[in-house]
Design an enzyme around this catalytic site. Structure first.
Site, PDB file in Angstrom:
ATOM      1  N   THR A 135       0.268  -1.029  -3.926  1.00  0.00           N
ATOM      2  CA  THR A 135      -0.417  -1.168  -5.208  1.00  0.00           C
ATOM      3  C   THR A 135      -1.158   0.126  -5.566  1.00  0.00           C
ATOM      4  OG1 THR A 135      -2.335  -2.097  -4.082  1.00  0.00           O
ATOM      5  CG2 THR A 135      -0.739  -3.666  -4.956  1.00  0.00           C
ATOM      6  N   ASP A 139      -1.409  10.584  11.502  1.00  0.00           N
ATOM      7  CA  ASP A 139      -1.891  11.793  10.844  1.00  0.00           C
ATOM      8  C   ASP A 139      -1.265  11.869   9.448  1.00  0.00           C
ATOM      9  OD1 ASP A 139      -3.147  14.175  10.440  1.00  0.00           O
ATOM     10  OD2 ASP A 139      -1.882  15.354  11.784  1.00  0.00           O
ATOM     11  N   ALA A 176      10.254   2.983   0.118  1.00  0.00           N
ATOM     12  CA  ALA A 176      10.223   2.640   1.552  1.00  0.00           C
ATOM     13  C   ALA A 176      10.309   1.128   1.731  1.00  0.00           C
ATOM     14  CB  ALA A 176       8.938   3.169   2.168  1.00  0.00           C
ATOM     15  N   PRO A 177      11.018   0.665   2.774  1.00  0.00           N
ATOM     16  CA  PRO A 177      11.109  -0.771   3.026  1.00  0.00           C
ATOM     17  C   PRO A 177       9.723  -1.385   3.271  1.00  0.00           C
ATOM     18  CG  PRO A 177      12.614   0.463   4.460  1.00  0.00           C
ATOM     19  CD  PRO A 177      11.750   1.462   3.759  1.00  0.00           C
ATOM     20  N   GLY A 178       9.572  -2.646   2.883  1.00  0.00           N
ATOM     21  CA  GLY A 178       8.296  -3.339   3.112  1.00  0.00           C
ATOM     22  C   GLY A 178       7.647  -3.689   1.788  1.00  0.00           C
ATOM     23  N   PHE A 179       6.360  -4.074   1.847  1.00  0.00           N
ATOM     24  CA  PHE A 179       5.637  -4.424   0.624  1.00  0.00           C
ATOM     25  C   PHE A 179       5.457  -3.179  -0.234  1.00  0.00           C
ATOM     26  CE2 PHE A 179       4.400  -7.957   3.235  1.00  0.00           C
ATOM     27  CZ  PHE A 179       4.370  -9.000   2.331  1.00  0.00           C
ATOM     28  N   LYS A 180       5.658  -3.344  -1.509  1.00  0.00           N
ATOM     29  CA  LYS A 180       5.451  -2.196  -2.393  1.00  0.00           C
ATOM     30  C   LYS A 180       3.961  -1.940  -2.521  1.00  0.00           C
ATOM     31  CE  LYS A 180       7.942  -0.519  -6.018  1.00  0.00           C
ATOM     32  NZ  LYS A 180       8.686  -0.465  -7.181  1.00  0.00           N
ATOM     33  N   LYS A 206       4.578   9.898   0.425  1.00  0.00           N
ATOM     34  CA  LYS A 206       3.774   9.008  -0.416  1.00  0.00           C
ATOM     35  C   LYS A 206       3.068   9.783  -1.495  1.00  0.00           C
ATOM     36  CE  LYS A 206       1.893   6.000   3.056  1.00  0.00           C
ATOM     37  NZ  LYS A 206       0.731   5.332   3.636  1.00  0.00           N
TER      38      LYS A 206
HETATM   39  N1  ATP Z   1       4.073   5.579   7.590  1.00  0.00           N
HETATM   40  C1  ATP Z   1       4.815   4.592   7.081  1.00  0.00           C
HETATM   41  N2  ATP Z   1       5.905   4.154   7.739  1.00  0.00           N
HETATM   42  C2  ATP Z   1       6.688   3.167   7.219  1.00  0.00           C
HETATM   43  N3  ATP Z   1       6.457   2.586   6.050  1.00  0.00           N
HETATM   44  C3  ATP Z   1       5.382   2.976   5.351  1.00  0.00           C
HETATM   45  C4  ATP Z   1       4.495   3.987   5.832  1.00  0.00           C
HETATM   46  N4  ATP Z   1       3.530   4.165   4.922  1.00  0.00           N
HETATM   47  C5  ATP Z   1       3.804   3.288   3.925  1.00  0.00           C
HETATM   48  N5  ATP Z   1       4.907   2.571   4.176  1.00  0.00           N
HETATM   49  C6  ATP Z   1       5.537   1.526   3.329  1.00  0.00           C
HETATM   50  O1  ATP Z   1       5.126   1.726   2.005  1.00  0.00           O
HETATM   51  C7  ATP Z   1       4.359   0.632   1.544  1.00  0.00           C
HETATM   52  C8  ATP Z   1       3.232   1.131   0.682  1.00  0.00           C
HETATM   53  O2  ATP Z   1       2.435   2.076   1.402  1.00  0.00           O
HETATM   54  P1  ATP Z   1       0.859   1.913   1.506  1.00  0.00           P
HETATM   55  O3  ATP Z   1       0.501   0.697   2.278  1.00  0.00           O
HETATM   56  O4  ATP Z   1       0.292   3.190   1.999  1.00  0.00           O
HETATM   57  O5  ATP Z   1       0.526   1.716  -0.035  1.00  0.00           O
HETATM   58  P2  ATP Z   1      -0.740   1.071  -0.725  1.00  0.00           P
HETATM   59  O6  ATP Z   1      -0.484   1.102  -2.167  1.00  0.00           O
HETATM   60  O7  ATP Z   1      -1.946   1.760  -0.251  1.00  0.00           O
HETATM   61  O8  ATP Z   1      -0.696  -0.416  -0.169  1.00  0.00           O
HETATM   62  P3  ATP Z   1      -1.706  -1.620  -0.572  1.00  0.00           P
HETATM   63  O9  ATP Z   1      -1.179  -2.181  -1.828  1.00  0.00           O
HETATM   64  O10 ATP Z   1      -1.610  -2.555   0.597  1.00  0.00           O
HETATM   65  O11 ATP Z   1      -3.046  -0.966  -0.707  1.00  0.00           O
HETATM   66  C9  ATP Z   1       3.893  -0.080   2.799  1.00  0.00           C
HETATM   67  O12 ATP Z   1       3.695  -1.446   2.548  1.00  0.00           O
HETATM   68  C10 ATP Z   1       5.071   0.139   3.730  1.00  0.00           C
HETATM   69  O13 ATP Z   1       6.073  -0.792   3.465  1.00  0.00           O
END
Ligand code: ATP
EC number: 2.7.11.5
Length: 610
Positions: free
Chosen positions: A365, A419, A359-363, A380
């Site tokens: 962790t 949700d 998904a686009p954005g920060f990967k 996810k």
């Molecule tokens: N519902 C969503 N809609 C759009 N993008 C999403 C969504 N959920 C996650 N993402 C993308 O996937 C990335 C990783 O998801 P998420 O933040 O849940 O992971 P994480 O490992 O818990 O993050 P962190 O490292 O901040 O704890 C997010 O930074 C965002 O770019």
């Protein structure tokens, strides 16, 4: 119902009445006994199907009683009961399955491994439910039960409606139509209010009807209405009840006039039951606003009409920006919503041929999030272990993270948390995945993903609506849009606090912006009950958290990691209290006292008496 004062106040429901009405009947022990005793495979299959169907019938009977109880609680202004009923309803499906699973496991252990029995029993079940309205629901129940029984075995059971899927469903069967001419009068609206059938008096039915008719007239203006033009008002023959509110939902239809094509205006009449009677609080006529009021980020509505397919289809027609699957969920049919969402994802892939990619954005962790470019959803999985960039020095483990995602699914998300649809043992064709993602999923030491003959099998899979992650949104939005988003971020944090949710990872990248430009939290691995957090007044102490549970409101702004000083200022000016310990401690106290603040689910400008 009329506006006369002859109505008496509705009687509150007693605790024993609720307990009695929502108690799940015991499984059919005679059938179970017969199932345990027989060695004949055909008898086993037939009896297994009957046992499960009888459990489903028990479940369905109770779930159908709850909307009527919710209406009675609304009429009696018994708010703790409405909250209780929501909780009971959301846990009911799993409770019924959990009642049966240990009995079947103990009495017929071979069920978890017998490859032959299930398909034969499934054929028996399908024959038994053929023609029933809720056949797809009974089938979803069957699959959920089977999935639970074989879960340790890693054998995925598909999330589809099989032969019970309905191809077309018209909402006509749930609509009541009032045919009249423009302009829509107060009398016509008063008639619609009466037809809703509430058994309590209105405070000022005629006055509300006049204001509502006025609001509708204003909303119709852009559609070039003409006095005397025929108009149909279609209202769902169903109450929609949630928390302290109820609403009537439908649309206004103007037909093709030669110089103008057919025109439709969505309509939601929001009702409250105040101390002195029923009140029309607001009229919504914009699809986005209806979506806001019907958001899956709020508690579910109880719909009193049992025709859930037609209701979901109607909601989809009124709010086409939101996928059909989530329309089922927002009236509490989560398991059908689950099936519908999975079918939509597969259909999206078939149609666009797009691949699932990161998904686009920060990967993440903690999570790996993936999507198809034009999909409405993000999928996810939670990693077994966080990556090296993980912010905290401890990790509670995969099960604990899933528990948090599940907790958010079960609570009233206060309009500010997405949700989570959580699937278990899902199989997705490997051809759906982009090669880099496939490598990552299979090679990053993730124990919950395996390859099985050309398909990936996910032990768990979380699906959420896709948002634009806040950092990406801010990078591309205008100054005014960015300002609105960061102000909305503060509202989101406040709503979450009101739902007793505190995200200790303050970082703005955990939030996303929806198509209707609202901000939501989507990452739940760092959420804690707000009431369990220690709010520090010591601004000088180093570090963000001690033991992960001490929060320093003074560090809120820094924690959000919003680079633009102008946007930081906008956030601080709009929400100065978020940087103050008094606000957080006050909220904690309110929650401990059971005073949950009201959540606004439509713009204040739509209220009839502001
Ligand atoms: N519902 C969503 N809609 C759009 N993008 C999403 C969504 N959920 C996650 N993402 C993308 O996937 C990335 C990783 O998801 P998420 O933040 O849940 O992971 P994480 O490992 O818990 O993050 P962190 O490292 O901040 O704890 C997010 O930074 C965002 O770019």
């Amino acid at each position: 119902m009329t506006a006369t004062a002859s109505h008496t106040r509705a009687r509150p429901l007693g605790a024993s009445e609720i307990e009695h009405a929502t108690r799940i009947a015991e499984p059919d022990f005679d059938l179970l006994d017969a199932l345990y005793r027989t060695d004949d495979p055909d008898d086993q299959a037939r009896l297994l199907a009957r046992v499960v169907l009888s459990a489903f019938d028990n479940y369905y009977a109770v779930s159908r009683r709850i909307p009527a109880l919710a209406q009675a609680a609304f009429e009696a202004r018994d708010w703790p009961v409405t909250v209780r009923l929501s909780k009971i309803r959301i846990g009911l499906y799993t409770a019924c399955i959990d009642q049966l699973v240990p009995l079947l496991k103990a009495g017929l252990p071979e069920l978890t491994t017998d490859e032959q029995l299930w398909p034969t029993a499934e054929a028996e079940l399908l024959a038994a439910i053929e023609g029933r309205y809720e056949a797809d629901f009974a089938f979803a129940f069957w699959q959920s039960l089977r999935r639970k029984l074989v879960s340790d075995e890693w054998r995925p059971v598909s999330y589809d409606a099989g032969s019970t899927a309905r191809r077309t469903t018209s909402p006509a069967a749930v609509l009541k139509t009032t045919a009249t001419t423009l302009p829509i009068t107060a009398e016509v609206i008063a008639g619609i209010l009466d037809e809703a059938g509430f058994r309590v008096p209105w405070r000022d039915r005629d006055g509300d009807a006049a204001l509502a008719a006025q609001a509708i007239e204003t909303a119709l203006e852009p559609l070039s209405p003409r006095p005397g033009e025929p108009v149909k008002i279609e209202i769902a023959d169903s109450g929609f009840l949630r928390n302290r509110g109820a609403c009537l939902v439908g649309r206004i239809k103007l037909r093709d006039r030669g110089d103008m094509p057919m025109r439709n205006l969505p309509l939601l009449i929001a009702l409250l039951n105040e101390k002195d009677g029923l009140v029309v609080d607001a009229v919504l006529t914009d699809s986005d606003e209806l979506q806001y009021a019907f958001s899956s980020t709020l508690a579910n509505y109880h719909a009193t009409n049992p025709r859930y397919h037609e209701l979901a289809r109607l909601l989809y027609e009124l709010m086409p920006k939101r996928p059909l699957g989530t329309q089922y969920s927002c009236i509490g049919f989560h398991h059908l919503g689950k099936v519908a969402v999975m079918s939509e994802i597969l259909a999206e892939h078939r149609k666009t041929k797009e691949k699932l990619a990161t998904a686009p954005g920060f990967k993440g962790t903690v999570a790996i999030a993936f999507t198809m470019p034009s999909s409405a959803y993000v999928l996810k999985i939670i990693r077994d272990h966080p990556t090296d960039d993980y912010k905290f020095d401890y990790f509670d483990g995969l099960d604990e993270v899933l528990r948090k995602y599940n907790l958010v699914h079960e609570i009233d998300r206060a309009g500010s948390m997405l949700d989570n649809i959580i699937y278990s043992n899902v199989k997705l064709d490997r051809a759906m995945f982009a090669p880099e993602l496939l490598d990552e999923l299979l090679e990053a030491g993730i124990g919950t993903v395996t390859l099985d003959r050309g398909a990936l099998v996910f032990r768990h899979l979380i699906v959420q609506i896709k948002l634009t992650p806040l950092p990406l949104y801010l990078a591309n939005a205008s100054a005014a849009e960015s300002r609105a988003a960061v102000i909305n971020l503060g509202d989101c944090i406040k709503n979450n606090a009101a739902a007793d949710i505190f995200n200790k990872d303050l970082d703005g990248r955990n939030y996303g912006v929806s198509r209707i430009r609202k901000v939501y939290l989507f990452d739940y691995d760092a959420v804690e009950p707000l009431t369990s957090v220690t709010v520090s007044r010591d601004g000088a102490a180093p570090g963000e958290f001690d033991n992960g549970m001490v929060f320093r409101p003074q560090e809120m702004l820094e924690g959000l990691r919003i680079d633009d000083p102008g946007l930081r200022r906008a956030f601080r000016d709009a929400h100065p209290e978020l940087m103050q310990a008094d606000y957080w401690e006050g909220m904690q106290q309110a929650l401990r006292d059971g005073k949950v603040p009201k959540v606004m689910n439509y713009p204040a400008s739509r209220r009839l008496r502001r």
